[in-house]
Scaffold this active site. Sequence first.
Site, short mmCIF file in Angstrom:
data_model
loop_
_atom_site.label_atom_id
_atom_site.label_comp_id
_atom_site.label_asym_id
_atom_site.label_seq_id
_atom_site.Cartn_x
_atom_site.Cartn_y
_atom_site.Cartn_z
N ARG A 128 20.94 -5.73 -1.56
CA ARG A 128 21.21 -7.15 -1.77
C ARG A 128 20.93 -7.58 -3.21
NH1 ARG A 128 18.90 -7.19 3.44
NH2 ARG A 128 16.84 -7.78 2.66
N THR A 139 14.68 -10.51 -11.48
CA THR A 139 15.87 -9.70 -11.18
C THR A 139 17.06 -10.55 -10.73
OG1 THR A 139 15.06 -9.31 -8.93
CG2 THR A 139 14.48 -7.68 -10.61
N LYS A 140 16.81 -11.84 -10.44
CA LYS A 140 17.92 -12.74 -10.07
C LYS A 140 18.58 -13.36 -11.29
CE LYS A 140 15.97 -13.79 -5.53
NZ LYS A 140 15.45 -14.85 -4.62
N VAL A 197 7.75 -2.71 9.27
CA VAL A 197 6.62 -1.96 9.83
C VAL A 197 5.40 -2.12 8.93
CG1 VAL A 197 5.74 0.34 10.38
CG2 VAL A 197 8.05 -0.30 11.06
N GLY A 234 -8.64 21.12 19.54
CA GLY A 234 -8.27 22.48 19.17
C GLY A 234 -8.97 23.50 20.03
N GLY A 235 -8.95 24.73 19.59
CA GLY A 235 -9.55 25.81 20.36
C GLY A 235 -11.06 25.85 20.31
N GLN A 236 -11.67 25.06 19.42
CA GLN A 236 -13.12 25.05 19.29
C GLN A 236 -13.65 23.69 19.72
OE1 GLN A 236 -14.44 27.89 18.59
NE2 GLN A 236 -12.63 28.95 17.84
N GLU A 290 0.98 -0.98 8.74
CA GLU A 290 0.11 0.16 9.03
C GLU A 290 -0.07 0.42 10.53
OE1 GLU A 290 -2.24 3.26 9.13
OE2 GLU A 290 -1.62 2.52 7.17
N GLN A 302 0.77 -1.23 0.00
CA GLN A 302 0.00 0.00 0.00
C GLN A 302 0.81 1.29 0.00
OE1 GLN A 302 -3.49 2.21 2.66
NE2 GLN A 302 -3.01 0.10 3.08
N SER A 303 1.83 1.40 0.85
CA SER A 303 2.49 2.70 1.01
C SER A 303 3.13 3.19 -0.29
CB SER A 303 3.53 2.64 2.13
OG SER A 303 4.51 1.65 1.85
N ASP A 357 0.37 3.82 6.04
CA ASP A 357 0.70 3.41 4.67
C ASP A 357 0.40 4.51 3.66
OD1 ASP A 357 1.83 0.85 4.82
OD2 ASP A 357 -0.11 -0.06 5.18
N ARG A 403 7.11 -9.76 -10.06
CA ARG A 403 7.62 -11.12 -10.26
C ARG A 403 6.68 -11.90 -11.17
NH1 ARG A 403 7.36 -14.31 -5.87
NH2 ARG A 403 5.89 -12.92 -4.85
N PHE A 433 10.79 -1.89 -0.18
CA PHE A 433 11.29 -3.18 0.28
C PHE A 433 11.68 -3.10 1.76
CE2 PHE A 433 12.86 -3.61 -4.29
CZ PHE A 433 11.88 -4.52 -4.65
#
Length: 415
Positions: A104, A74-75, A137, A247-249, A139, A17-18, A168, A38, A97
């Site tokens: 790596r 990619t390998k 890490v 907040g102020g309100q 969400e 997601q992020s 995310d 992949r 990643f």
Amino acid sequence: MAKALDGVRILDFTHVQSGPTCTQLLAWFGADVIKVERAGAGDITREQLRDIPDVDSLYFTMLNHNKRSVTIDTKNPEGKQVLEALIQKCDVLVENFAPGALDRMGFTWERIQELNPRMIVASVKGFGPGPYEDCKVYENVAQCAGGAASTTGFDDGPPVVTGAQIGDSGTGLHLALGIVTALYQRTHSGRGQRVLAAMQDGVLNLCRVKLRDQQRLDRTGVMKEYPQYPNGKFGEAVPRSGNASGGGQPGWILKCKGWETDPNAYIYFITQAPVWAKICNVIGKEEWATDPDYATASARLPRLKDIFAEIERWTMTKTKFEAMQILNKYDIPCGPILSMKEIAEEPSLRKTGTIVEVDHPMRGKYLTVGNPIKLSDSPTEVKRSPLLGEHTDEVMAELGYSPEQISALRTAGAI
């Protein structure tokens, strides 16, 4: 009409997601986003939370609009060469990643700079440099580590995470701003640079008012706009504040007609000081406008619980939409608690492109969230997400590979 980011090419190594939130936003603004996946699997969210067998999930489709998908191993040495060619042709590489994964793979910052000194490498990580920088890490972890959970919920209950994906998607939005800023700096520096958005940092940025309150609490030992005042106790850290506005309100969520059976028959009501007299008139408590115990904001603070109880007696006689209509006539700040069903069916959100219906070749029509940022000279067209590897041949041809070379690479398992 030209798009704001026409001509910018993004190499998208993101998943879940992020990162996809970031690259989708850039794609909506016109960037050519090439999503590297992949073969045979792709982004893990293609299969997560599926509602139709063997079809890309809504989780994937709603985060990957307007992108092109290529599949590269990619390998595989030849696949790695294809990736190097893409790095040479692209402006930005975006990845989320686990820490160290790109290194790596053989694509350290130094190696990428050798291939393309103008390349901007943008990363989402869980934490910035420090004791936790190597930790994975997700969400809710980000919400907890960034200070959101400790300040969310009611004082007599546990910390609570929010349904908004501030860890995310929030971090993805921060990263998109960093990328656009780096692209602008490159116009006069000529150089690429690294961009980092840590999820803990992004959540904390969205919680800055709570850091403000921590310092106020340290200095005064009390915060009068919090529901703990005047009868509750304050500890050393900012407490959970329920539905207080912070907040102020002062504000609170109040029941409306039908709350007994409708879990969303509520309205958020703010007792804004400039319209206090109007509030008193609307709820039939005209005498409060001049009563010394209620006439000023400071006098009202110790009595907020009773004040909101009286306002709620009025809101419970109206639906949330009826209350909205009446209160808005007097410029009294308020907002209905809208369910996801109500939001999905709201015509005005369809009209502005905030909610969009998209047609997918395997899924059919579905709803998604459109671009939340509107540019007058760069209107957004939300296009469907790509099928896995749908654009591999197309992108390879753009890199200069012949049909025969593409076929050979596929035979070798590189693509």
